[in-house]
Motif scaffolding. Sequence first.
Motif, PDB file in Angstrom:
ATOM      1  N   UNK A  19    -114.788   3.692  78.956  1.00  0.00           N
ATOM      2  CA  UNK A  19    -113.543   4.278  79.444  1.00  0.00           C
ATOM      3  C   UNK A  19    -113.812   5.671  80.015  1.00  0.00           C
ATOM      4  N   UNK A  20    -112.822   6.195  80.710  1.00  0.00           N
ATOM      5  CA  UNK A  20    -112.945   7.524  81.308  1.00  0.00           C
ATOM      6  C   UNK A  20    -111.587   8.214  81.301  1.00  0.00           C
ATOM      7  N   UNK A  21    -111.480   9.293  80.553  1.00  0.00           N
ATOM      8  CA  UNK A  21    -110.220  10.016  80.432  1.00  0.00           C
ATOM      9  C   UNK A  21    -110.374  11.458  80.891  1.00  0.00           C
ATOM     10  N   UNK A  22    -109.239  12.101  81.090  1.00  0.00           N
ATOM     11  CA  UNK A  22    -109.212  13.497  81.506  1.00  0.00           C
ATOM     12  C   UNK A  22    -108.242  14.258  80.616  1.00  0.00           C
ATOM     13  N   UNK A  23    -108.757  15.219  79.866  1.00  0.00           N
ATOM     14  CA  UNK A  23    -107.919  16.096  79.056  1.00  0.00           C
ATOM     15  C   UNK A  23    -107.482  17.277  79.922  1.00  0.00           C
ATOM     16  N   UNK A  24    -106.188  17.507  79.995  1.00  0.00           N
ATOM     17  CA  UNK A  24    -105.623  18.544  80.857  1.00  0.00           C
ATOM     18  C   UNK A  24    -105.023  19.632  79.981  1.00  0.00           C
TER      19      UNK A  24
END
Length: 395
Positions: free
Chosen positions: A345-350
């Motif tokens: 998976x690939x996520x982005x924490x903002x």
Amino acid sequence: MDFGWILIAIIAGLVLWVYVDFMFGRKKHLASAKTNTLPVRESNLAIFAEGPKLFDDLFSELKNAKQHIHILFYIVQDDKISQEFLNILKQKGKDGVEVRLMVDWVGSGLKRKTINSLKAAGVEFAYSQMPKLPFLFYSSQVRNHRKITVIDGNTAYLGGFNIGEEYNNHDPKLSPWRDYHLKMTGEGVSDLQSEFLEDWHAAAKVNLLQNIGYFPALKKGAIRHQIVPTEGILLEEMMSDLISNAKTSIFIGTPYFIPSKRVFNLLRDAIKRGVSVTVLVPLVSDHALVKEASYPYLRTLIKDGAEVYQFLNGFYHAKVLLVDDEVCDVGTANFDKRSMFLNYELNCLIYDDDFIKKIKLILTEDILNSRKAALDDFNRSFLKEKAASTISYFL
């Protein structure tokens, strides 16, 4: 020995093989899985929640590519919108632009004829996560669920959308399709480029990571964020940390709510300490048994005091975790065991207040297009829930 006993022996042998294959395959997976943490970056971000708007923007950027296009999707169908997408790639390949397309071996719907036409136009193609011996069953379950597009090393996309007519609001059951996808420019693009090239190395057996031409100098943007790649490990830990540190509120948007025991217990603990928990899930389902698998968790959370909403305006496929309005996770990972323990998976924490406000406006709109669920909306269906619970790891 009569036929009945022979059949029982065959079934028992298959069950034993699957169990042994999975246990040893999992052990090998964990031993080789990447666990490095990427740094916090500063980039410019935009968010899309509707397929037509995303595809208009994405296709326009692809047409303007000058040097190289790197794309990974879990699914690329062989339908009208997909052909438009693939025709752009073929034209860019004929124009001399380097084009690489990677799709998941299980997820993709591309025909052999279509793949051959891509290669003939100069597009390099690879399947990601092809099943392989000795752990054939386990490797068939580990899917590359990432979605990455990197154009000329300076513009990138990631999120929940794939390429297909259903994502473009042309599915009679699931339209309109609701999802969240990010567009990025700035220094964080280099991390997405690296992730693509690492996956390309694994799939195509070609190492391009040392090619500096794929990593142009990039300026910082306005929004602090962190790319989080996971490989069947670390996602549970990341979600656990976010939930454990919540002080006032947790918002979860997901098409599949099948959390691990650890994450679920932390959610319940958060409610007990006064944190408001809101969960948004779709009313309609796109896969068998995923709704029934979620019912025991959702019933318990409602009893604990959480608010659960069911999305009414089409199909809700977005993946978001918002904590205290201070950190927001958007990406490809569902709130389920498959994403936590199997998938890539690939996520982005903002971490940017202003951009999180933009996301909250979208979440507010989606809640307005939903209904608040009650216990009666998740009536117990013993056989279906038992079956779903048994295979919940693989849903």
